[in-house]
Write a protein that holds these residues in place. Structure first.
Motif, PDB file in Angstrom:
ATOM      1  N   LEU A  98     -60.451   9.061 -18.347  1.00 48.83           N
ATOM      2  CA  LEU A  98     -59.634   9.108 -19.561  1.00 48.83           C
ATOM      3  C   LEU A  98     -58.600  10.229 -19.484  1.00 48.83           C
ATOM      4  CD1 LEU A  98     -62.577   8.654 -22.081  1.00 48.83           C
ATOM      5  CD2 LEU A  98     -61.023   6.876 -21.222  1.00 48.83           C
ATOM      6  N   ILE A  99     -59.024  11.374 -18.979  1.00 48.25           N
ATOM      7  CA  ILE A  99     -58.107  12.516 -18.838  1.00 48.25           C
ATOM      8  C   ILE A  99     -57.001  12.187 -17.852  1.00 48.25           C
ATOM      9  CG2 ILE A  99     -57.933  14.905 -18.040  1.00 48.25           C
ATOM     10  CD1 ILE A  99     -60.862  15.247 -19.026  1.00 48.25           C
ATOM     11  N   ASP A 100     -57.377  11.579 -16.741  1.00 53.59           N
ATOM     12  CA  ASP A 100     -56.391  11.202 -15.727  1.00 53.59           C
ATOM     13  C   ASP A 100     -55.407  10.169 -16.266  1.00 53.59           C
ATOM     14  OD1 ASP A 100     -55.465  11.101 -12.823  1.00 53.59           O
ATOM     15  OD2 ASP A 100     -56.045   9.008 -13.140  1.00 53.59           O
ATOM     16  N   ALA A 101     -55.921   9.203 -17.038  1.00 55.00           N
ATOM     17  CA  ALA A 101     -55.037   8.191 -17.626  1.00 55.00           C
ATOM     18  C   ALA A 101     -54.031   8.836 -18.568  1.00 55.00           C
ATOM     19  CB  ALA A 101     -55.859   7.143 -18.366  1.00 55.00           C
ATOM     20  N   ASN A 102     -54.486   9.758 -19.387  1.00 49.29           N
ATOM     21  CA  ASN A 102     -53.590  10.443 -20.323  1.00 49.29           C
ATOM     22  C   ASN A 102     -52.483  11.192 -19.588  1.00 49.29           C
ATOM     23  OD1 ASN A 102     -52.647  11.579 -22.821  1.00 49.29           O
ATOM     24  ND2 ASN A 102     -53.730  13.465 -22.288  1.00 49.29           N
ATOM     25  N   ARG A 103     -52.816  11.828 -18.494  1.00 47.80           N
ATOM     26  CA  ARG A 103     -51.819  12.566 -17.717  1.00 47.80           C
ATOM     27  C   ARG A 103     -50.808  11.645 -17.050  1.00 47.80           C
ATOM     28  NH1 ARG A 103     -56.225  16.485 -14.695  1.00 47.80           N
ATOM     29  NH2 ARG A 103     -56.490  18.006 -16.393  1.00 47.80           N
ATOM     30  N   THR A 104     -51.238  10.418 -16.759  1.00 46.33           N
ATOM     31  CA  THR A 104     -50.400   9.494 -15.990  1.00 46.33           C
ATOM     32  C   THR A 104     -49.459   8.672 -16.859  1.00 46.33           C
ATOM     33  OG1 THR A 104     -52.170   9.333 -14.339  1.00 46.33           O
ATOM     34  CG2 THR A 104     -50.455   7.651 -14.266  1.00 46.33           C
ATOM     35  N   ILE A 105     -49.921   8.291 -18.043  1.00 50.35           N
ATOM     36  CA  ILE A 105     -49.113   7.412 -18.905  1.00 50.35           C
ATOM     37  C   ILE A 105     -47.789   8.076 -19.276  1.00 50.35           C
ATOM     38  CG2 ILE A 105     -49.015   6.199 -21.121  1.00 50.35           C
ATOM     39  CD1 ILE A 105     -52.104   6.270 -21.097  1.00 50.35           C
ATOM     40  N   SER A 106     -46.709   7.325 -19.145  1.00 46.42           N
ATOM     41  CA  SER A 106     -45.383   7.795 -19.558  1.00 46.42           C
ATOM     42  C   SER A 106     -44.506   6.577 -19.798  1.00 46.42           C
ATOM     43  CB  SER A 106     -44.756   8.687 -18.473  1.00 46.42           C
ATOM     44  OG  SER A 106     -44.374   7.909 -17.349  1.00 46.42           O
ATOM     45  N   GLU A 107     -43.241   6.803 -20.061  1.00 49.72           N
ATOM     46  CA  GLU A 107     -42.322   5.681 -20.258  1.00 49.72           C
ATOM     47  C   GLU A 107     -42.124   4.906 -18.965  1.00 49.72           C
ATOM     48  OE1 GLU A 107     -38.701   6.942 -22.024  1.00 49.72           O
ATOM     49  OE2 GLU A 107     -39.657   7.814 -23.786  1.00 49.72           O
ATOM     50  N   LYS A 108     -42.511   5.505 -17.835  1.00 53.91           N
ATOM     51  CA  LYS A 108     -42.340   4.845 -16.532  1.00 53.91           C
ATOM     52  C   LYS A 108     -43.664   4.410 -15.918  1.00 53.91           C
ATOM     53  CE  LYS A 108     -38.159   7.481 -15.394  1.00 53.91           C
ATOM     54  NZ  LYS A 108     -37.532   8.413 -14.407  1.00 53.91           N
ATOM     55  N   ASN A 109     -44.766   4.846 -16.490  1.00 52.90           N
ATOM     56  CA  ASN A 109     -46.070   4.588 -15.878  1.00 52.90           C
ATOM     57  C   ASN A 109     -47.046   3.942 -16.850  1.00 52.90           C
ATOM     58  OD1 ASN A 109     -45.307   5.975 -13.454  1.00 52.90           O
ATOM     59  ND2 ASN A 109     -45.701   7.898 -14.503  1.00 52.90           N
ATOM     60  N   ILE A 110     -47.837   3.033 -16.325  1.00 53.00           N
ATOM     61  CA  ILE A 110     -48.911   2.414 -17.087  1.00 53.00           C
ATOM     62  C   ILE A 110     -50.175   2.490 -16.241  1.00 53.00           C
ATOM     63  CG2 ILE A 110     -48.577   0.051 -16.219  1.00 53.00           C
ATOM     64  CD1 ILE A 110     -49.117  -0.906 -19.086  1.00 53.00           C
ATOM     65  N   VAL A 111     -51.333   2.583 -16.889  1.00 56.33           N
ATOM     66  CA  VAL A 111     -52.606   2.704 -16.175  1.00 56.33           C
ATOM     67  C   VAL A 111     -53.485   1.502 -16.504  1.00 56.33           C
ATOM     68  CG1 VAL A 111     -54.661   4.117 -15.796  1.00 56.33           C
ATOM     69  CG2 VAL A 111     -52.462   5.216 -16.301  1.00 56.33           C
ATOM     70  N   ILE A 112     -54.038   0.888 -15.471  1.00 53.14           N
ATOM     71  CA  ILE A 112     -54.922  -0.254 -15.651  1.00 53.14           C
ATOM     72  C   ILE A 112     -56.208  -0.004 -14.876  1.00 53.14           C
ATOM     73  CG2 ILE A 112     -55.258  -2.730 -15.288  1.00 53.14           C
ATOM     74  CD1 ILE A 112     -52.275  -3.110 -15.467  1.00 53.14           C
ATOM     75  N   GLY A 113     -57.342  -0.238 -15.520  1.00 58.96           N
ATOM     76  CA  GLY A 113     -58.635  -0.159 -14.858  1.00 58.96           C
ATOM     77  C   GLY A 113     -59.201  -1.561 -14.712  1.00 58.96           C
TER      78      GLY A 113
END
Length: 233
Positions: A98-113
C-alpha cells in the motif's frame, strides 16, 4: 500540486462476512472472511494512510462495476487525488504494498496488483485517470480483466506499474492452497483453514451421487473440476 502534497486514501471495497458467504462457495466460511477482513485492516493501519470501508451497506449500483465506480467517484468528490482500491480476500497483501502504491501513483502512473485468477487485488489510480463510463465497460469479474486494463491504460499512454501476482480466496481450492503456506501465516489462521477443509470433506462424504453431479455441473468445486475432491483422499 506536488505529488507529495496530493491527498491519498485507501478504499477497502468488500462485503461483510455475512454477505460474503452468500457468494463464495466455502462451507462455514464466515469466520475465514472475518479473519481476512481484520488482517487486511491491520495492514491498512500499518500503512498510516487514511482509509474508508465500503461494504454492501455503503455500495450503490446494480452490478459490481457500478458499485465500485460509484464508490471511487464519491471519494474523489471529497477532494482526494489518489485512491488505492483493495478487497479483503488477499491474505498476502502487506502494508508495504500500500505504501509503495501511494508513492507510485501520479498523473503519469497507475498501479495494478494482479490476482491469480485473472482479476486484480489492487488498483491505484489518480483522479486524472478516472473515466467512469469507460471503466464500467471493462470485463469486471472475468479472467480477462487484467489484460483489458493493461490495454486500456496503455492506450491512454499511462505508465503501468504491475505488482507481484497474489492469490485471493474465492473457493475451497484457494483455501487448500493457502493451507500449505506454513511459514507465511499465523498458526491460528492455518488452524482455521484446516477446519474449513475438514468441513468441506464432511459435506462431500455425505453427498449422494446425484447431489455430487449437480455441484460439479454448477462449478461448486473450482469451476467444475473434481480434482480438488480427489486430492483429499
Amino acid at each position: 500540486m506536488p505529488v507529495e502534497q496530493e491527498r491519498a486514501i485507501i478504499l477497502m471495497f468488500a462485503n461483510s462476512s455475512s454477505e460474503e458467504i452468500k457468494h463464495k462457495p466455502i462451507q462455514k466460511g464466515k469466520a475465514l472472511f472475518e479473519y481476512c477482513t481484520m488482517k487486511t485492516l491491520r495492514e491498512i493501519e500499518k500503512s498510516n494512510l487514511p482509509y474508508v470501508i465500503y461494504t454492501e451497506k455503503e455500495q450503490r449500483g446494480d452490478s459490481f462495476e457500478e458499485r465500485l465506480v460509484n464508490a471511487i467517484q464519491e471519494i474523489f468528490s471529497q477532494g482526494y487525488q489518489k485512491i488505492i482500491t483493495i478487497g479483503n480476500d488477499s491474505p498476502e497483501l502487506k502494508a508495504t504494498d500500500l505504501i509503495d502504491a501511494n508513492r507510485t501513483i501520479s498523473e503519469k502512473n497507475i498501479v495494478i496488483g494482479p490476482s491469480m485468477d485473472g482479476g486484480i487485488y489492487l488498483l491505484g489510480i489518480h483522479k486524472t485517470h478516472f473515466q467512469k463510463e469507460i471503466i464500467l465497460q471493462l470485463p469486471w469479474k472475468t479472467p480477462n480483466l487484467m489484460p483489458a486494463m493493461i490495454d486500456f491504460f496503455r492506450k491512454k499512454q499511462i505508465t503501468l506499474h504491475i505488482k507481484k501476482r497474489l492469490r485471493d480466496i474465492d473457493t475451497i481450492s484457494d483455501v487448500k492452497c493457502f493451507s500449505g503456506f506454513f511459514k507465511t501465516f499465523s498458526y491460528s489462521f492455518l488452524q482455521l483453514l484446516s477446519y474449513l477443509l475438514q468441513e468441506e470433506l464432511k459435506q462431500f462424504r455425505c453427498m449422494t451421487p446425484l447431489n455430487y453431479i449437480a455441484i460439479i455441473q454448477t462449478g461448486r468445486y473450482n469451476k467444475g473440476s473434481p480434482q480438488l475432491i480427489n486430492s483429499f483422499n
